[in-house]
Design a protein around this motif. Structure first.
Motif, PDB file in Angstrom:
ATOM      1  N   ASN A 244       0.798  -1.220   0.000  1.00 22.30           N
ATOM      2  CA  ASN A 244       0.000   0.000   0.000  1.00 22.30           C
ATOM      3  C   ASN A 244       0.831   1.269   0.000  1.00 22.30           C
ATOM      4  OD1 ASN A 244      -2.418  -1.564   0.168  1.00 22.30           O
ATOM      5  ND2 ASN A 244      -2.015  -1.870   2.340  1.00 22.30           N
ATOM      6  N   HIS A 257       3.510  -0.632   4.437  1.00 26.09           N
ATOM      7  CA  HIS A 257       2.329  -1.390   4.838  1.00 26.09           C
ATOM      8  C   HIS A 257       1.860  -2.239   3.665  1.00 26.09           C
ATOM      9  CE1 HIS A 257      -1.993  -2.141   5.502  1.00 26.09           C
ATOM     10  NE2 HIS A 257      -1.682  -2.129   6.790  1.00 26.09           N
ATOM     11  N   ASN A 259      -0.865  -5.886   2.545  1.00 24.75           N
ATOM     12  CA  ASN A 259      -1.896  -6.870   2.891  1.00 24.75           C
ATOM     13  C   ASN A 259      -1.334  -8.264   2.671  1.00 24.75           C
ATOM     14  OD1 ASN A 259      -3.803  -4.441   1.486  1.00 24.75           O
ATOM     15  ND2 ASN A 259      -4.397  -5.189   3.494  1.00 24.75           N
ATOM     16  N   ASP A 270      -3.539 -10.462   8.041  1.00 24.65           N
ATOM     17  CA  ASP A 270      -4.205  -9.586   7.072  1.00 24.65           C
ATOM     18  C   ASP A 270      -3.405  -8.319   6.801  1.00 24.65           C
ATOM     19  OD1 ASP A 270      -6.241 -11.409   6.922  1.00 24.65           O
ATOM     20  OD2 ASP A 270      -7.454 -10.434   8.468  1.00 24.65           O
ATOM     21  N   GLU A 271      -2.784  -7.784   7.833  1.00 29.03           N
ATOM     22  CA  GLU A 271      -1.987  -6.582   7.684  1.00 29.03           C
ATOM     23  C   GLU A 271      -0.570  -6.866   8.150  1.00 29.03           C
ATOM     24  OE1 GLU A 271      -4.186  -2.566   8.240  1.00 29.03           O
ATOM     25  OE2 GLU A 271      -4.961  -3.877   9.817  1.00 29.03           O
ATOM     26  N   VAL A 273       3.816  -5.516   7.728  1.00 25.01           N
ATOM     27  CA  VAL A 273       4.731  -4.431   7.364  1.00 25.01           C
ATOM     28  C   VAL A 273       5.987  -5.035   6.763  1.00 25.01           C
ATOM     29  CG1 VAL A 273       3.876  -2.811   9.090  1.00 25.01           C
ATOM     30  CG2 VAL A 273       5.723  -4.383   9.688  1.00 25.01           C
ATOM     31  N   SER A 345       4.291  -8.754  11.381  1.00 20.04           N
ATOM     32  CA  SER A 345       2.883  -8.408  11.599  1.00 20.04           C
ATOM     33  C   SER A 345       2.758  -6.918  11.888  1.00 20.04           C
ATOM     34  CB  SER A 345       2.314  -9.226  12.754  1.00 20.04           C
ATOM     35  OG  SER A 345       3.030  -8.959  13.951  1.00 20.04           O
ATOM     36  N   PHE A 346       1.611  -6.374  11.562  1.00 24.68           N
ATOM     37  CA  PHE A 346       1.361  -4.940  11.686  1.00 24.68           C
ATOM     38  C   PHE A 346       0.799  -4.632  13.065  1.00 24.68           C
ATOM     39  CE2 PHE A 346      -1.653  -1.341  10.980  1.00 24.68           C
ATOM     40  CZ  PHE A 346      -0.698  -0.364  10.745  1.00 24.68           C
ATOM     41  N   LYS A 349      -4.295  -0.936  13.312  1.00 22.91           N
ATOM     42  CA  LYS A 349      -5.572  -1.413  12.790  1.00 22.91           C
ATOM     43  C   LYS A 349      -6.004  -0.533  11.634  1.00 22.91           C
ATOM     44  CE  LYS A 349     -10.276  -2.684  14.243  1.00 22.91           C
ATOM     45  NZ  LYS A 349     -11.251  -2.666  15.361  1.00 22.91           N
ATOM     46  N   ASP A 350      -6.501  -1.203  10.564  1.00 16.78           N
ATOM     47  CA  ASP A 350      -7.060  -0.504   9.402  1.00 16.78           C
ATOM     48  C   ASP A 350      -6.069   0.519   8.826  1.00 16.78           C
ATOM     49  OD1 ASP A 350      -9.379  -1.956   9.736  1.00 16.78           O
ATOM     50  OD2 ASP A 350     -10.335  -0.408  10.972  1.00 16.78           O
ATOM     51  N   HIS A 351      -4.867   0.048   8.561  1.00 15.96           N
ATOM     52  CA  HIS A 351      -3.817   0.848   7.936  1.00 15.96           C
ATOM     53  C   HIS A 351      -3.306   1.975   8.826  1.00 15.96           C
ATOM     54  CE1 HIS A 351      -5.096  -0.361   3.580  1.00 15.96           C
ATOM     55  NE2 HIS A 351      -5.210  -1.355   4.441  1.00 15.96           N
TER      56      HIS A 351
END
Length: 505
Positions: A244, A257, A259, A270-271, A273, A345-346, A349-351
């Motif tokens: 992204n 970032h 997916n 799901d998210e 880095v 892992s990120f 939340k939600d970018h």
């Protein structure tokens, strides 16, 4: 024979009725002077604005008495139109090609013959159309003997060399603005010309080096072609759905970032880095001590291959995160290591990434709770993971879901590192200073926090130098002990995942 008595002969048409002939006119009527005067009077009622006689007698009028002059003028105009058409055909044929073909030999009028040629055809010595030129145009002196051998002009003549050097400046780089030379008799000496030539050559080499450096290094918010290729391969392999964009930049890495997809039929978060370690070592030259004295990597460290040092740096962060995750310390999960790209892992939340502890505004109770969490994490990191963060501050701690998360552990070392305890004291000083400024009364000073984490119980005095000297002496004893026992007493932890080695390495 009487012309008036001549009757018109009517020709019969085989396809229809006969066509009546025009009425006949006698020769006397045609040659009548009276009729001529009548026609002249009718013409005088519409006098012309310009008398043809005046136009012919004017000085500016061209000489049209000679048919040869008219033919030459018409031929010249035709040749110019032909040359214009030839130029258009030449431009259309060449297009934007770097190799062009000239139709010069097919032209009818050449520049030295055409006084009205375009500006792009005027040579730098051609000053015929320059209003400021001298009475006698400057020309290149002829070589040879003049004046019965008294004056000799050779190819080394100063004026001739100066003008030739000026003309040769057109071959310089486009960045060098030399001008067109019209109206100026430019003469460059050999010394000036050679200096300019050497300067242009040096600038071209410097520009090539800068371009190559940009192509093989990671910029502020971009990556080099090799890194982009690795990222594209991850997307094509299905490990990542898409990338992204950049969410963070630092001195040593750029974080993107993305997916997640799947890896070996195992789902990826799901998210995630992508931490891309920069391939330039300008910031790492002073940070070699974090890895060259680490007993886990001392055999593989080398200063002669910068790219391998960067990969070793990413590998070190992967091992440290794995140890921390085994001990239950809140930190990102390692997904994949590919050369100098670490997929984790990120934390967010939600970018939207989790805020740093420096940026978040917490209540007094939450800030107090955060201090005790950091103290507990430091104890776990030292006692259970056998690690020292070595760069712990409010900038490397995130606040997410009511907990403190540690990030950026690529420089973390073991306590038996020659400077491990000094790094730990610096971490304690950063943590103590931050929480005391935020009004946490329970926050201990740096020395008390150090003893609480390490359980060494070093005597605390008013003189800070004595405390630091005691730490240095302790590190020296540990180093001597390690050298006697051998460096193999600090192997890579068995629980660390195996490294991924590419065939081209």
């Amino acid at each position: 024979m009487d012309q008036s008595g001549v009757t018109a002969h009517t020709q019969k048409s085989p396809w229809g009725p006969a066509v009546p002939a025009a009425p006949s006119c006698s020769l006397a009527d045609v040659m009548s002077e009276q009729l001529a005067r009548q026609l002249d009077e009718e013409n005088q009622t519409f006098p012309s604005l310009i008398d043809p006689a005046d136009l012919l007698l004017s000085d500016d009028a061209p000489d049209t008495e000679s048919d040869l002059m008219l033919a030459q003028m018409l031929q010249m105009q035709f040749d110019r139109e032909f040359d214009d058409q030839l130029r258009r055909e030449e431009r259309k044929f060449n297009g934007e090609s770097k190799v062009s073909i000239s139709f010069e030999n097919y032209r009818m009028v050449h520049p030295y013959e055409d006084s009205d040629s375009s500006e792009d055809e005027v040579d730098w010595q051609d000053t015929r159309h320059d209003p400021y030129r001298a009475e006698k145009p400057q020309t290149t002196p002829r070589k040879g003997f003049t004046g019965k051998g008294k004056n000799i002009t050779t190819k080394h003549d100063e004026v001739m060399c100066g003008r030739k050097n000026t003309a040769r400046m057109d071959n310089f780089a486009p960045e060098v603005h030399v001008g067109d030379g019209l109206g100026m008799d430019l003469k460059l000496s050999n010394q000036v010309f050679n200096s300019l030539k050497q300067h242009c050559y040096n600038e071209q080499k410097r520009s090539a080096r800068v371009h190559e450096k940009k192509e093989h290094s990671t910029a502020e918010q971009a990556v080099d072609p090799r890194t982009r290729l690795l990222m594209y391969k991850m997307v094509n392999a299905g490990v990542l759905e898409n990338i992204n964009g950049c969410i963070s930049t630092g001195k040593e890495s750029v974080v993107f970032h993305a997916n997640g997809g799947s890896l070996d039929e195992q789902p990826v978060p799901d998210e995630v880095v992508l931490k891309v370690f920069k391939t330039t070592l300008n910031e790492f030259k002073n940070r070699d001590r974090y890895i060259k004295d680490d007993y886990r990597f001392i055999d593989r460290f080398t200063k002669l291959n910068p790219r391998k040092i960067i990969r070793l740096w990413a590998e070190k962060e992967m091992h440290n995160l794995t140890r921390m995750k085994k001990a239950g310390i809140p930190c990102p999960d390692v997904v994949l290591l590919k050369k100098h790209i670490l997929v984790m892992s990120f934390i967010g939340k939600d970018h939207v990434p989790a805020p740093k502890l420096k940026e978040v505004m917490l209540s007094s109770d939450d800030m107090k709770d955060a201090f005790y969490q950091v103290l507990n994490v430091m104890q776990q990191l030292y006692q259970e993971c056998n690690l020292v963060h070595a760069d712990l501050s409010e900038y490397n701690m995130l606040w997410h879901q009511g907990k403190v998360w540690l990030i950026d552990v690529s420089q973390s070392v073991e306590p038996m590192h020659p400077h491990g305890l000094e790094f730990l004291l610096r971490d304690c000083r950063n943590v103590s200073t931050f929480f005391q400024k935020r009004g946490v009364s329970e926050a201990m000073n740096a020395f008390e926090l150090f003893n609480t984490v390490t359980r060494l119980n070093i005597p605390i005095t008013e003189d800070e130098a004595e405390f630091v000297a005691e730490i240095v002496a302790l590190e020296k004893r540990n180093e001597d002990h390690v050298q006697r026992r051998g460096k193999k007493m600090f192997p890579v932890a068995s629980e660390d995942p195996p490294l991924e080695v590419d065939a081209d390495d």
